[in-house]
Design an enzyme around this catalytic site. Structure first.
Site, short mmCIF file in Angstrom:
data_model
loop_
_atom_site.label_atom_id
_atom_site.label_comp_id
_atom_site.label_asym_id
_atom_site.label_seq_id
_atom_site.Cartn_x
_atom_site.Cartn_y
_atom_site.Cartn_z
N ASP A 24 0.61 -1.40 0.31
CA ASP A 24 0.04 -0.18 -0.05
C ASP A 24 1.02 1.01 -0.01
O ASP A 24 0.68 2.57 -0.72
CB ASP A 24 -0.99 0.30 1.45
N ASP A 329 -12.08 -7.72 8.67
CA ASP A 329 -12.16 -8.99 8.90
C ASP A 329 -13.97 -9.30 9.75
O ASP A 329 -13.99 -10.36 8.83
CB ASP A 329 -11.14 -9.03 9.43
#
Length: 619
Positions: A24, A329
């Protein structure tokens, strides 16, 4: 790079294996490191398969002591270790340099992606197939085909939200669908590595089970760490959570997705609903488009890794990982289960994955601040298991989720017990029945049974008694600081007064920090408000304990044993809190290393605690 090298070394057909690295930060240094790792993999992969190496991470494997007497193995081990150290030195020296020199940039077309306009927070989509598994010339030094290896840096633009880890994962899902489109996806954090070569084959057994396999959306492995101290200084092992609680949720087919070490069925991550009348067959085969060149695949993949691709789509809502929550998640796993799918929690005897646990108290608390805030946010949203999971999840599964979603509210009773009883002791105000009364029995029963059960449970899960004690201290610190902050912040966000943030957990530490961690010395070393609260509560309890005893017995000469009898429970509770805070007192008054509590924190805590005690005594 150790995570990547471990992933490409699985005991699995290489033509069916593709490994993607999501960077990223969009760093050319990471891309350079991946090129180096790809070259070293030509030696490491056949070495692992020839000798069934465990663990698969070079760094972790070389750190083990070896008494192998086989001369051939010893010679090959020495060569591979030498090559690894050379690779490691080149990568580290390049990082110290801060940029890749021109002569190396000219050796690979991928470096053309980096120019003066590329920054960590603003760069175009970069997709580079480092190793093309279709190319017959990409072989290891044994002549066997290498797995596909892909570098990805999704586009970052300050004008578009990037949705943190969830956004990165969704970009990975789309890019991988263009290049390899595997039926099963394993995601790993950068600080975890494969510890067991046959993990993929074991996970596929669940997906391909003839009776229940078609119901399974994902297989979540237990999380384990290779740097836990003997007595688990910060309570990072979560042994009871992994060996008891999550296994129990798995029994309901509702194991939560924990963000790493999880095998997903691709269709479920892309929004597919479960249907008994439309069973999805799992076909494990390579699907790379043979007619398209690497360049064509890269260009096609870049399009799905741009910022504008997700606009006006269902990505982040009904497709991929869910946006808007710092624990993307757990909320994603919950939505998948509410679409009719089941999940498996798998905890093999040999841990499938190993990671790195926080080695400082501050990092540990940052991690729990993010987790607890995100989970409480789920409970207060439309995704609350009792609302979103109505008629879809069993009651046991809903209650299992709430064990974690309600961490922040636990701060309120804990703060009460570490503040109110000691202050009442200072004033001589009893809060509990006297010890000689039968009404004291319920209080004693709850206190003893809870703690004894907890201690026995930890012991059966492999922890020491001291580890249990360290966990109690860790729980007290979490609940009186970051859980309380998470509770307040979540309420404020629910009122629309602030936005969701994502706290990144640091992964590195210095040599002296590591040494103190190994010696099981708590690392404070910060003037943060969290440690000021910890120190203030510690001083408040010791002032109240000493002051209450002195005022009640020594100064007032009050030998009313009935009154003293009524204060014994508060004295006992205060003594327990003081004992739990011994490391804080030690860090304030006796330590001189960098991990101690800074003098300004000590002074502020003494002043705050003294003022509170003075005000209580004056009223």
């Amino acid at each position: 790079m150790n995570t990547v090298l471990a992933a490409v070394s699985y005991n699995y057909p290489t033509e069916k294996l593709a490994v993607y690295l999501s960077d990223d930060g969009g760093s050319e240094l990471t891309f350079y490191a991946m090129l180096e790792a790809a070259e070293f993999a030509k030696y490491w992969v056949p070495f692992c398969k020839r000798y069934n190496i465990k663990p698969l991470s070079p760094e972790a494997y070389f750190a083990q002591s070896s008494n192998e007497q086989d001369i051939t193995f010893a010679q090959e081990l020495s060569l591979v270790k030498k090559l690894y150290n050379e690779m490691k030195d080149r990568i580290n020296s390049m990082v110290e340099r801060g940029s890749v020199p021109r002569n190396i940039r000219d050796q690979h077309k991928g470096f053309l992606e980096w120019n003066n306009n590329v920054t960590k927070k603003d760069h175009q989509a970069i997709v580079q197939i480092v190793v093309d598994g279709r190319d017959e010339t990409n072989v290891d030094n044994n002549g066997c085909q290498m797995p596909t290896l892909v570098y990805l840096a999704r586009e970052k633009n300050s004008q578009y939200p990037h949705h943190f880890k969830a956004g990165a994962m969704n970009a990975l899902i789309r890019v991988s669908s263009i290049i390899s489109n595997g039926s099963v996806i394993l995601n790993l954090d950068c600080d975890m590595y494969a510890n067991e070569p046959d993990t993929i084959l074991e996970a596929l057994c669940f997906f391909m089970d003839e009776q229940k396999g078609h119901e399974i959306a994902f297989v979540q492995h237990s999380q384990a760490f290779n740097n836990i101290t003997k007595n688990d200084l910060y309570g990072n092992s979560y042994n009871v959570t992994h060996k008891v609680e999550l296994n129990g949720m798995g029994g309901y087919g509702a194991s939560p997705y924990c963000g790493t070490g999880c095998f997903h069925r691709r269709q479920t991550l892309c929004g597919q609903k479960f249907s008994m009348h439309n069973k999805l067959e799992l076909k494990i085969e390579t699907k790379m488009k043979q007619e398209r060149t690497s360049y064509e695949l890269e260009e096609a993949a870049k399009l799905v890794a741009t910022c504008i691709y997700e606009q006006d789509t269902l990505w982040g809502k009904e497709m991929g990982l869910v946006y808007g929550c710092s624990v993307e998640d757990m909320i994603t796993g919950l939505t998948i289960q509410c679409r009719g799918w089941k999940s498996i929690y798998y905890s093999p005897k040999r841990d499938a994955f190993l990671g790195i646990a926080p080695t400082t108290l501050e990092v540990h608390l940052i991690q729990h601040k993010r987790w607890s805030e995100g989970m409480f946010q789920i409970f207060l949203s439309k995704y609350c298991p009792f609302i979103y999971g109505y008629g879809k999840l069993k009651l046991g599964a809903k209650l299992g989720y709430c064990v974690y979603l309600l961490w922040p509210p636990l701060s309120l009773p804990t703060l009460y017990y570490v503040i109110v009883p000691p202050l009442c002791l200072l004033r001589g105000i009893p809060l509990f029945p006297q010890v000689s009364s039968r009404w004291f029995i319920p209080f004693a029963y709850v206190f003893l049974s809870t703690n004894v059960y907890s201690m026995v449970e930890e012991s059966f899960c492999g922890d020491t008694i001291r580890a249990w004690w360290n966990l109690q201290r860790s729980l007290m610190i979490r609940r009186t600081t970051v859980y309380f902050f998470a509770f307040i912040d979540t309420i404020i966000k629910q009122l629309g007064l602030s936005q969701t943030t994502f706290l990144v957990t640091p992964k590195t530490n210095t040599e002296d920090v590591s040494k103190r961690y190994e010696q099981e010395i708590i690392e404070f070393g910060s003037s943060s408000v969290v440690f000021t609260i910890v120190a203030t509560l510690a001083m408040l309890n010791i002032f109240s304990l000493i002051g209450g005893i002195i005022i009640k017995i020594v100064i007032s000469f009050d030998l009313d044993f009935q009154a003293i009898d009524m204060l014994i429970p508060q004295v006992g509770l205060c003594v327990v809190v003081v004992m739990l805070n011994f490391p804080a007192y030690h860090a304030m008054f006796f330590r001189h290393d960098r991990g101690r509590l800074p003098p300004d924190v000590t002074i502020k805590s003494i002043i705050f605690a003294s003022c509170i005690c003075f005000m209580v005594m004056m009223n």
